[in-house]
Design a protein around this motif. Structure first.
Motif, PDB file in Angstrom:
ATOM      1  N   MET A  56       0.855  -1.177   0.000  1.00 15.31           N
ATOM      2  CA  MET A  56       0.000   0.000   0.000  1.00 15.31           C
ATOM      3  C   MET A  56       0.894   1.231   0.000  1.00 15.31           C
ATOM      4  SD  MET A  56      -2.811   1.238   2.837  1.00 15.31           S
ATOM      5  CE  MET A  56      -3.100  -0.435   3.262  1.00 15.31           C
ATOM      6  N   ASP A  57       0.589   2.161  -0.874  1.00 17.12           N
ATOM      7  CA  ASP A  57       1.417   3.342  -1.001  1.00 17.12           C
ATOM      8  C   ASP A  57       0.587   4.599  -0.768  1.00 17.12           C
ATOM      9  OD1 ASP A  57       3.747   4.793  -1.476  1.00 17.12           O
ATOM     10  OD2 ASP A  57       3.410   4.845  -3.639  1.00 17.12           O
ATOM     11  N   ILE A  58       0.278   4.868   0.492  1.00 17.08           N
ATOM     12  CA  ILE A  58      -0.482   6.060   0.854  1.00 17.08           C
ATOM     13  C   ILE A  58       0.510   7.191   1.099  1.00 17.08           C
ATOM     14  CG2 ILE A  58      -2.004   7.113   2.561  1.00 17.08           C
ATOM     15  CD1 ILE A  58      -3.220   4.346   3.030  1.00 17.08           C
ATOM     16  N   LYS A  59       0.171   8.356   0.544  1.00 13.59           N
ATOM     17  CA  LYS A  59       1.010   9.539   0.731  1.00 13.59           C
ATOM     18  C   LYS A  59       0.188  10.648   1.377  1.00 13.59           C
ATOM     19  CE  LYS A  59       3.975   8.710  -3.264  1.00 13.59           C
ATOM     20  NZ  LYS A  59       3.498   7.428  -3.682  1.00 13.59           N
ATOM     21  N   THR A  60       0.853  11.534   2.072  1.00 19.85           N
ATOM     22  CA  THR A  60       0.183  12.691   2.659  1.00 19.85           C
ATOM     23  C   THR A  60      -0.547  13.460   1.558  1.00 19.85           C
ATOM     24  OG1 THR A  60       1.837  12.859   4.402  1.00 19.85           O
ATOM     25  CG2 THR A  60       0.545  14.833   3.948  1.00 19.85           C
ATOM     26  N   GLY A  61      -1.810  13.780   1.816  1.00 20.50           N
ATOM     27  CA  GLY A  61      -2.633  14.508   0.859  1.00 20.50           C
ATOM     28  C   GLY A  61      -3.504  13.625  -0.001  1.00 20.50           C
ATOM     29  N   ASP A  62      -3.270  12.301   0.039  1.00 14.34           N
ATOM     30  CA  ASP A  62      -4.066  11.386  -0.782  1.00 14.34           C
ATOM     31  C   ASP A  62      -5.520  11.323  -0.319  1.00 14.34           C
ATOM     32  OD1 ASP A  62      -2.111  10.540  -2.552  1.00 14.34           O
ATOM     33  OD2 ASP A  62      -1.731   8.634  -1.537  1.00 14.34           O
ATOM     34  N   PRO A  63      -6.451  11.197  -1.279  1.00 15.79           N
ATOM     35  CA  PRO A  63      -7.842  10.910  -0.917  1.00 15.79           C
ATOM     36  C   PRO A  63      -7.933   9.444  -0.500  1.00 15.79           C
ATOM     37  CG  PRO A  63      -7.605  10.971  -3.306  1.00 15.79           C
ATOM     38  CD  PRO A  63      -6.262  11.339  -2.723  1.00 15.79           C
ATOM     39  N   LEU A  64      -8.650   9.182   0.584  1.00 16.27           N
ATOM     40  CA  LEU A  64      -8.736   7.830   1.127  1.00 16.27           C
ATOM     41  C   LEU A  64     -10.181   7.385   1.281  1.00 16.27           C
ATOM     42  CD1 LEU A  64      -6.156   8.045   4.056  1.00 16.27           C
ATOM     43  CD2 LEU A  64      -5.768   7.173   1.742  1.00 16.27           C
ATOM     44  N   ILE A  65     -10.346   6.068   1.369  1.00 18.88           N
ATOM     45  CA  ILE A  65     -11.629   5.455   1.724  1.00 18.88           C
ATOM     46  C   ILE A  65     -11.372   4.570   2.933  1.00 18.88           C
ATOM     47  CG2 ILE A  65     -13.500   3.936   0.997  1.00 18.88           C
ATOM     48  CD1 ILE A  65     -12.784   4.713  -1.911  1.00 18.88           C
ATOM     49  N   LEU A  66     -12.154   4.768   3.982  1.00 17.65           N
ATOM     50  CA  LEU A  66     -12.055   3.951   5.187  1.00 17.65           C
ATOM     51  C   LEU A  66     -12.745   2.617   4.921  1.00 17.65           C
ATOM     52  CD1 LEU A  66     -11.319   3.676   8.200  1.00 17.65           C
ATOM     53  CD2 LEU A  66     -13.485   4.810   8.729  1.00 17.65           C
ATOM     54  N   VAL A  67     -12.008   1.517   4.999  1.00 21.39           N
ATOM     55  CA  VAL A  67     -12.592   0.202   4.719  1.00 21.39           C
ATOM     56  C   VAL A  67     -12.813  -0.625   5.980  1.00 21.39           C
ATOM     57  CG1 VAL A  67     -11.772   0.083   2.341  1.00 21.39           C
ATOM     58  CG2 VAL A  67     -10.329  -0.802   4.178  1.00 21.39           C
ATOM     59  N   ASP A  68     -12.262  -0.177   7.111  1.00 22.38           N
ATOM     60  CA  ASP A  68     -12.452  -0.888   8.384  1.00 22.38           C
ATOM     61  C   ASP A  68     -12.671   0.135   9.492  1.00 22.38           C
ATOM     62  OD1 ASP A  68     -12.411  -2.392  10.692  1.00 22.38           O
ATOM     63  OD2 ASP A  68     -10.373  -3.163  10.414  1.00 22.38           O
ATOM     64  N   ALA A  69     -13.937   0.344   9.846  1.00 21.05           N
ATOM     65  CA  ALA A  69     -14.294   1.316  10.882  1.00 21.05           C
ATOM     66  C   ALA A  69     -14.544   0.659  12.235  1.00 21.05           C
ATOM     67  CB  ALA A  69     -15.536   2.091  10.453  1.00 21.05           C
ATOM     68  N   SER A  70     -14.166  -0.618  12.375  1.00 18.37           N
ATOM     69  CA  SER A  70     -14.455  -1.327  13.626  1.00 18.37           C
ATOM     70  C   SER A  70     -13.855  -0.601  14.826  1.00 18.37           C
ATOM     71  CB  SER A  70     -13.931  -2.765  13.551  1.00 18.37           C
ATOM     72  OG  SER A  70     -12.540  -2.791  13.306  1.00 18.37           O
ATOM     73  N   GLY A  71     -14.699  -0.432  15.845  1.00 19.73           N
ATOM     74  CA  GLY A  71     -14.297   0.249  17.062  1.00 19.73           C
ATOM     75  C   GLY A  71     -14.354   1.762  16.977  1.00 19.73           C
ATOM     76  N   MET A  72     -14.692   2.299  15.828  1.00 22.01           N
ATOM     77  CA  MET A  72     -14.721   3.752  15.645  1.00 22.01           C
ATOM     78  C   MET A  72     -16.126   4.274  15.354  1.00 22.01           C
ATOM     79  SD  MET A  72     -11.584   4.570  16.171  1.00 22.01           S
ATOM     80  CE  MET A  72     -11.498   6.268  15.649  1.00 22.01           C
TER      81      MET A  72
END
Length: 82
Positions: free
Chosen positions: A1-17
């Motif tokens: 996984m190559d996430i960089k600062t500023g990237d648009p994201l999708i939360l795929v695991d919200a467990s506990g949140m």
């Protein structure tokens, strides 16, 4: 996984949140990244200025939004209250 600062994201695991109002499929931004024992993402949902710190494996990059040129900046950051 190559996430960089500023990237648009999708939360795929919200467990506990869920009590914090986070849900699977929620879109937002990678505000910053840190490494402790794992990679952690400072996640900012697109509709709020709130910040949540979670492990990177809970997210995927929103490739469609990224391909459209969307990134976190002064125009895309939420202007509302916390």
């Amino acid at each position: 996984m190559d996430i960089k600062t500023g990237d648009p994201l999708i939360l795929v695991d919200a467990s506990g949140m869920e009590e914090e109002g986070l849900t699977e499929g929620m879109k937002g931004w990678c505000n910053s990244i840190t490494h402790v024992d794992k990679q952690y993402i400072f996640f900012m949902p697109s509709e709020t200025k709130s910040m949540f710190v979670m492990t990177a494996d809970r997210f995927v990059v929103d490739e469609e939004a990224k391909a459209a040129g969307l990134e976190l900046n002064q125009d895309t950051i939420a202007k509302g209250s916390l």
